[in-house]
Motif scaffolding. Structure first.
Motif, short mmCIF file in Angstrom:
data_model
loop_
_atom_site.label_atom_id
_atom_site.label_comp_id
_atom_site.label_asym_id
_atom_site.label_seq_id
_atom_site.Cartn_x
_atom_site.Cartn_y
_atom_site.Cartn_z
N GLN A 227 -21.62 34.08 -1.06
CA GLN A 227 -20.44 34.92 -1.32
C GLN A 227 -19.73 35.28 -0.03
O GLN A 227 -18.49 35.25 0.04
CB GLN A 227 -20.87 36.18 -2.07
N HIS A 228 -20.51 35.60 0.99
CA HIS A 228 -19.92 35.92 2.29
C HIS A 228 -19.19 34.70 2.86
O HIS A 228 -18.06 34.82 3.38
CB HIS A 228 -21.01 36.37 3.26
N ALA A 229 -19.80 33.51 2.74
CA ALA A 229 -19.16 32.30 3.24
C ALA A 229 -17.87 32.02 2.48
O ALA A 229 -16.86 31.63 3.08
CB ALA A 229 -20.12 31.12 3.12
N ASP A 230 -17.89 32.21 1.16
CA ASP A 230 -16.68 31.99 0.37
C ASP A 230 -15.55 32.89 0.84
O ASP A 230 -14.39 32.46 0.95
CB ASP A 230 -16.96 32.26 -1.11
N GLN A 231 -15.87 34.15 1.14
CA GLN A 231 -14.85 35.08 1.62
C GLN A 231 -14.31 34.65 2.98
O GLN A 231 -13.11 34.66 3.23
CB GLN A 231 -15.43 36.49 1.71
N ALA A 232 -15.21 34.26 3.86
CA ALA A 232 -14.80 33.88 5.21
C ALA A 232 -14.00 32.59 5.21
O ALA A 232 -13.09 32.41 6.02
CB ALA A 232 -16.03 33.74 6.10
N LEU A 233 -14.35 31.68 4.30
CA LEU A 233 -13.69 30.37 4.27
C LEU A 233 -12.41 30.36 3.45
O LEU A 233 -11.66 29.39 3.49
CB LEU A 233 -14.66 29.32 3.71
N ALA A 234 -12.15 31.45 2.73
CA ALA A 234 -10.97 31.49 1.87
C ALA A 234 -9.69 31.26 2.65
O ALA A 234 -8.75 30.61 2.16
CB ALA A 234 -10.91 32.83 1.12
N GLN A 235 -9.64 31.75 3.88
CA GLN A 235 -8.44 31.59 4.70
C GLN A 235 -8.17 30.12 5.05
O GLN A 235 -7.05 29.76 5.44
CB GLN A 235 -8.57 32.39 6.00
N TYR A 236 -9.21 29.26 4.89
CA TYR A 236 -9.05 27.85 5.23
C TYR A 236 -8.81 26.98 4.01
O TYR A 236 -8.72 25.75 4.15
CB TYR A 236 -10.30 27.36 5.98
N MET B 299 -14.01 21.17 3.34
CA MET B 299 -14.12 22.54 3.82
C MET B 299 -14.80 22.60 5.18
O MET B 299 -14.45 23.44 6.02
CB MET B 299 -14.86 23.40 2.80
N GLU B 300 -15.77 21.74 5.42
CA GLU B 300 -16.40 21.71 6.74
C GLU B 300 -15.36 21.47 7.83
O GLU B 300 -15.34 22.16 8.86
CB GLU B 300 -17.47 20.62 6.79
N TYR B 301 -14.48 20.51 7.59
CA TYR B 301 -13.48 20.20 8.60
C TYR B 301 -12.34 21.21 8.60
O TYR B 301 -11.75 21.47 9.64
CB TYR B 301 -12.99 18.78 8.39
N ALA B 302 -12.07 21.79 7.43
CA ALA B 302 -11.07 22.85 7.39
C ALA B 302 -11.53 24.04 8.23
O ALA B 302 -10.73 24.69 8.91
CB ALA B 302 -10.81 23.27 5.95
N PHE B 303 -12.82 24.33 8.15
CA PHE B 303 -13.39 25.41 8.95
C PHE B 303 -13.14 25.17 10.44
O PHE B 303 -12.65 26.04 11.16
CB PHE B 303 -14.89 25.50 8.66
#
Length: 736
Positions: free
Chosen positions: A74-83, A700-704
């Motif tokens: 859940q934390h990762a989903d929140q952090a990655l949402a911007q990407y 998503m890995e590369y979007a990050f």
């Protein structure tokens, strides 16, 4: 020929644009609630305490652990949402790059031809007679429909019965490498499940009544036993042979003569083989009793035994009548000093051999007596090519697959009797123009060696601000070849440089290169990766690369380095970041092997005892001392680490999920930087990504990493503007 080795190959790297440095990322949400820390004494090494050992749950059912993994997701989903916008842009770009991909050449099997094709958006196995046109090929197995029956799916192997009526398939539906054997009637398409808990090998009896398979050991998943399963009485399997040595892996493979298979057991530097008659069921005595350091890998054709062996010193090809012992065989082909046989295939009219020397390969074709017919180069600077067996030794046709990082893959076919080669097909990417891109190989001089680095970029996009995406593996003697991947092309279109560091421990430069980075020498791999990253920080293409006006004679500041590694490559990347955190601006670790000491101290875990020769045995003082210098989990300490995204699979039996989980938990607790340290766990996957979600996960890995770099460039530009404004203000005359 087949070598049973455990290795993980990453399927692709992708884009990356601008990013924040370790201590300047402010847009990520706060870390999850503090992780519970418990002092747990490691059983085999009482002096070692493991604060986050509670995250290990062999049952995968602990509520406490699942809560932690869910919270981290859940934390990762929140952090990655911007990407997400970058991720969607990548997915769209990949779709736009969709190729007119050439189908793999037909597998030759007597009068029949087989291959997988895509029909109506479904992946299917089709069959035709040799004299029929491709339009007459019939569907005999629908891979897409089988995969739809479970959340995770991987086809390990398939084999057609000698009577041509049945296809046997081995399928993994959890991601734990435990395969289930099913038989599918080709005419009715009825599927019958016969057995589970198997490895990936199948050999049919010549009468099509039974199959030989390899059983995995409970708990460790070590392939250890050859079993014969009668298709009409599957509940009563017959054990043919087993190896009780926990450090040895059992395998099985058919030979060029369809009446035989070879049963093999091996560890990292020793092997033992038996001939299995698929007609009578008789198993021979070992071709040579196991002797430490002696390896041999064989094939059978025309009542002749051909073996690739080092029983007389260096690895060479030997031959003799079937029934001979290895020591009775005579040399067929002995490579010259400085060259190595990397692969070989046996045919009715001769032997196709790939010779390697310092990263360059050439194909040598021999007649059955070992006399050279012809040879030709297989690789040039920045390119890669390899042989692919077509399934039938009588055909005398070998397939060649070739590509570079910027040139789509080509299939060709070589007649080993005449030397005639013809192109079969080439993948076509209508929206990719290869002439826009450049690939090359450079050497990084460091630590007394020259490390090969394969790299690529786009001529008109590279600038002084172009980031470097650096990939590494460096284990098991696996050469990470510079394959063509449209995802990498997409990265180059963003102006990035994509590089592969062929560090010691991999096999890019042969066996000596591998030995120089395994076991007690593992720190060499890490030093090579750090040195490569530091050189790539200053990389500028040569004038000959044709970069035109965008090339710079000097860099105003070092390039940002984004590292990616999976499995054993995760060890490499994480250890390099521990050693030189300021060198890297971000990293993605895929199913990373990071808890080296704890894992190698527990013989109950899958693969541990088979891996002592690769990583060392912590019960040995010297081995433990070396492990302590690099084990990523054990070397985390209070310092500023770059942002990291770690991906794991709950059902992973090769590198258990808790390695990545413990690493992230400890990293979140110790890092002094305000940066995102993210863990995502796929509850429906294992070591490999779930194919159904793999593309989105990769994007998503590369979007990050792209997002990090974009933020880095934005922050740098803002700072420059602020500094310029301050300078202008200071030059204004003061009022009196």
């Amino acid at each position: 020929m087949k070598l049973n080795a455990v290795a993980f190959v990453i399927s692709g790297l992708l884009l990356s644009q601008p990013a924040l440095s370790h201590d300047s990322v402010t847009s990520a949400p706060s870390q999850p609630s503090p992780v519970q820390q418990q002092e747990t004494q490691q059983q085999l090494l009482p002096s070692v305490s493991d604060t986050f050992a509670w995250l290990r749950d062999d049952s995968r059912q602990s509520r406490q652990v699942r809560h932690f993994l869910t919270e981290q997701n859940q934390h990762a989903d929140q952090a990655l949402a911007q990407y997400h916008p970058i991720q969607q842009q990548l997915l769209q770009q990949w779709q736009d790059y969709a190729p007119q991909k050439a189908e793999k050449p037909w597998k030759i099997d007597g009068d029949y031809r087989y291959r997988f094709e895509t029909r109506n958006d479904e992946r299917v196995l089709v069959r035709r007679f040799a004299n029929e046109s491709e339009d007459h090929a019939e569907v005999i197995f629908n891979l897409t429909q089988r995969a739809a029956l479970s959340n995770y799916y991987s086809l390990g192997h398939w084999a057609i019965s000698p009577d041509r009526n049945t296809i046997a398939v081995l399928e993994d539906r959890r991601g734990d490498r435990n395969y289930t054997l099913s038989l599918i009637d080709i005419k009715s398409q009825k599927a019958t499940e016969l057995a589970s808990g198997l490895s990936t090998e199948i050999a049919w009896t010549t009468n099509s009544d039974a199959l030989y398979v390899v059983t995995n050991e409970a708990h460790t998943y070590r392939p250890f036993q050859i079993v014969k399963i009668n298709r009409h009485q599957p509940a009563n399997p017959q054990v043919i042979w087993q190896d009780d040595n926990p450090a040895w892996l059992v395998s099985l493979y058919p030979t060029g003569d369809k009446n035989y298979a070879l049963v093999q057991s091996n560890n990292h530097d020793t092997s033992e083989q038996y001939v299995l008659s698929l007609t009578s069921g008789e198993l021979s005595a070992p071709l040579q009793q196991r002797e430490k350091g002696t390896e041999y890998y064989s094939d059978i054709l025309n009542q002749q035994l051909i073996s690739f062996s080092n029983h007389q010193g260096e690895m060479a090809l030997f031959r003799g009548p079937l029934g001979s012992q290895i020591e009775q065989l005579t040399p067929v082909f002995v490579p010259k000093a400085g060259t190595e046989i990397k692969n070989w295939y046996l045919f009715d009219k001769g032997i196709a051999v790939i010779l390697g020397q310092q990263g360059s390969d050439e194909l040598v074709v021999l007649d059955q007596n070992g006399k050279e017919r012809f040879r030709r180069p297989m690789t040039a600077n920045g390119t890669v090519a390899w042989l692919s067996q077509n399934g039938d030794a009588k055909s005398n046709l070998v397939r060649i697959r070739s590509m570079s990082m910027t040139t789509p893959a080509t299939w060709s076919e070589l007649d080993i009797e005449t030397g005639e080669e013809r192109r079969l097909s080439q993948d076509n990417y209508p929206n990719i123009a290869p002439e826009h891109y450049h690939s090359e190989q450079i050497r990084v001089r460091a630590n007394g060696v020259e490390v090969p680095v394969s790299l690529a970029f786009r001529h008109d996009k590279i600038t002084a601000d172009s980031p470097v995406f650096l990939y590494g593996y460096g284990a098991y003697g696996t050469p990470m070849k510079p394959y063509f991947m449209p995802q990498v092309i997409s990265l180059l279109d963003q102006g990035a440089i994509y590089a592969i560091a062929h560090v010691r421990g991999g096999g890019y430069l042969g066996s000596e290169w591998y030995q120089a980075g395994k076991g007690l020498n593992k720190p060499n791999s890490i030093k090579d990766f750090v040195a490569t990253a530091q050189v790539m920080q200053q990389y500028m293409p040569s004038i000959s690369a044709g970069t035109g006006a965008n090339a710079h004679s000097a860099l105003p500041q070092p390039r940002e380095i984004y590292a990616i590694g999976g499995s054993a490559g995760g060890t490499l990347v994480a250890a390099a970041i521990n050693a030189a955190p300021n060198t890297f601006s971000g990293a993605v670790l895929q199913s990373p092997f990071v808890d080296v000491i704890n894992t190698m101290s527990d013989p109950s875990l899958p693969l541990t005892q088979q891996e002592y020769q690769e990583w060392g045995n912590p019960a040995k003082t010297k081995d433990l001392a070396v492990m302590k210098t690099y084990s990523p989990y054990d070397n985390l300490k209070p310092q500023a680490y770059p942002p990291m995204l770690v991906r794991t699979g709950l059902n992973d039996s090769q590198v258990p999920y808790w390695e990545g989980a413990k690493f992230i938990a400890k990293l979140q607790a110790l890092s002094t930087a305000n940066a995102p340290y993210l863990l995502t766990t796929d509850f429906n996957a294992g070591h490999q990504k779930n194919r159904k979600t793999a593309m989105a996960a990769q994007a998503m890995e590369y979007a990050f990493l792209l997002g990090l770099h974009q933020q880095k460039m934005t922050s740098s530009a803002a700072n420059t503007t602020s500094q310029n404004q301050s300078s202008q203000d200071s030059m204004q005359p003061s009022s009196s």
